[in-house]
Design a protein around this motif. Structure first.
Motif, short mmCIF file in Angstrom:
data_model
loop_
_atom_site.label_atom_id
_atom_site.label_comp_id
_atom_site.label_asym_id
_atom_site.label_seq_id
_atom_site.Cartn_x
_atom_site.Cartn_y
_atom_site.Cartn_z
N ASN A 46 0.84 -1.20 0.00
CA ASN A 46 0.00 0.00 0.00
C ASN A 46 0.88 1.26 0.00
O ASN A 46 0.97 1.97 1.00
N GLU A 48 0.54 4.13 -1.24
CA GLU A 48 -0.14 5.41 -1.01
C GLU A 48 -0.32 5.65 0.50
O GLU A 48 -0.09 6.76 1.00
N ASP A 58 -8.69 3.96 3.11
CA ASP A 58 -10.14 3.78 3.24
C ASP A 58 -10.51 2.52 4.01
O ASP A 58 -11.51 2.47 4.73
N ARG A 78 -10.16 2.83 -1.99
CA ARG A 78 -8.86 2.77 -2.66
C ARG A 78 -8.13 1.45 -2.42
O ARG A 78 -7.45 0.93 -3.31
N GLU A 79 -8.30 0.87 -1.23
CA GLU A 79 -7.60 -0.39 -0.97
C GLU A 79 -8.22 -1.55 -1.76
O GLU A 79 -7.51 -2.50 -2.11
N ARG A 82 -6.64 -1.29 -5.04
CA ARG A 82 -5.25 -1.76 -4.95
C ARG A 82 -5.20 -3.29 -4.88
O ARG A 82 -4.31 -3.91 -5.49
#
Lengths: 304, 304
Positions: A46, A48, A58, A78-79, A82
């Protein structure tokens, strides 16, 4: 001879900084860890979240690998995006497919270095047994927990988590880095030995089987009323028995452990689990004989 | 007899959870700490950051008490707004004015319990000397640091910070809670004794005077290339001399300390200071004789 394609992940949680740092040094100095010629993909889980020093943006990325989330086309988290991206890149049917995954984590709990496996896949059990035999690591078997699902490594044919602690979030620590490097090196040694048919498997595997997690005592507003008792703090893996002190507040006697069975607690006071209402998880220590089918399962993946 | 109006602050950093937790228990159970009848305001410094488990939202609240920020009418930073609010509520000219402030923090560094004072205000020096005499606490004198300014307690006529560690961010810890409670109790005892004219001041104050902070070694991209050397990790307050190991990487010899003077490092590997490019701060240990003017200054505030 062919071999496995190994995915190594660091920074699945953006505030666990030691493995990402080690990976970066390794990328600058390729000889830092001997890969024994094993094909390897290294990735930040992750990035970001890592860039803003947060566990996640999130949603915990290591709970996003649930079929319902992965298959939903509408999730704005977002995860979840990802998670799909990682699978598209390195999943078993991804662009650069891997069939084994090791996900490096750290914890604020005093668990030392340990292996976490999710469920009883034969190859995972065999691989965990090798780590245990080589480095003496305890193995936490996480299973049957309806509240905590969707772990990254479950999406690869063989995969496990390495947890190393205690270390505060966001702290680079000499001991944690050194342990992470040691486990990483052992990982390649073990896979190479299996690939060469030279690995001797142990006769048995000591597992700490997840039974349940327990929360802190809370009041009607949901506020924590007692903290981990001093006798429990830092006592991961050490059995707790009926009548042992568990939590402590100011105005009451200690909250005593009140189950007839004894358990070995893990993830005691892990910082990130407070929001999940987990003060610790209770496990049963069991000794399992190694099964030839486990070895075969791991060998078939390693020599695929 | 009149007395001081004391402001107690917890959670100035939203991920330092022990003092806020203690304050909450105290609000439910007023007898938890004997205030000796001293008028007290208790407040959470940054409740919004605390509710989302972050040190801060826009800017470190404990660097927002700079005149330029406080006087600017246009700042959109939430912590600057909060700083103004705290001053409007509890500042010396606020709605519920206080003339003393104690701000409770925790740290990931192994500093134990300590007092931090900002500059050489007489009353602060005297108050710090009392804490040292009563509890044996080391005193870190922060001064002359152009990069780090705008601390909360500087806005009150007398004010200091209590730092307690080591503890990871977001972890409730029995030892930290117990230490925080101990210092809090001592604080009331000391003020009450001064108010009653019964306090005996020590002859001297041992200060650790801030000289400078040093950063981790970094490469051209700004990435950290070495971590705190194992001999330094956890060795806050212990003198470091020329030739002692300071940092460590993989491919080089340890980075050695290379100053002729010896120093006592503090805040070694504090998680929150990495973003400030501070690996540790170097102090000089000095023994200062107590000055009667210091005592008078504290007494005049306590008996105002």
């Amino acid at each position: 001879m062919s071999g496995p394609r190994l995915l190594l992940i660091a920074g699945t949680h953006g505030n666990e900084v030691n493995a990402p740092w080690l990976f970066k040094q390794w990328s600058k100095e390729s000889g830092l860890i001997d890969t024994y010629g094993i094909e390897t993909e290294r990735v930040l889980g992750n990035p970001e979240a890592l860039s803003v020093c947060k566990r996640y943006l999130d949603m915990d990325l290591n709970r996003c690998f649930r079929p319902d989330l992965l298959e939903s086309t509408s999730s704005p988290l977002r995860e979840v995006l990802r998670a799909r991206e990682l699978l598209n890149l390195y999943g078993p049917r991804g662009m650069s497919p891997c069939n084994m995954a090791i996900d490096f984590h750290s914890t604020t709990s005093a668990m030392g270095s340990s292996v976490v496996i999710y469920g009883r896949r034969y190859c995972d059990l065999a691989f965990a047994a090798l780590f245990q035999s080589c480095l003496g690591l305890p193995v936490y078997l996480h299973e049957g927990d309806q509240a905590e699902k969707g772990f990254l490594v479950e999406q690869w044919p063989c995969g496990l988590v390495i947890e190393i602690g205690p270390v505060p979030q966001m702290v680079l620590d000499c001991g944690i880095i050194s342990q992470t490097r040691l486990v990483l090196s052992a990982c390649f040694e073990l896979i190479a030995a299996v690939r060469n048919g030279r690995q001797i498997f142990p006769d048995c595997l000591v597992v700490h089987r997840h039974v349940k997690s327990i929360d802190f005592p809370r009041d009607k507003q949901g506020d924590i009323t007692s903290y981990i008792h001093p006798e429990r703090q830092g006592s991961d893996w050490r059995p707790i028995r009926q009548g042992d002190s568990l939590f402590m507040g100011f105005n009451d006697e200690p909250v005593k452990f009140d189950e007839q069975d004894s358990f070995s607690p893990v993830f005691i006071n892990e910082a990130a689990y407070c929001e999940k209402h987990i003060a610790m998880s209770l496990t049963k220590r069991e000794v399992w004989n190694l099964d030839k089918d486990w070895e075969n399962s791991l060998c078939s993946i390693v020599c695929s």
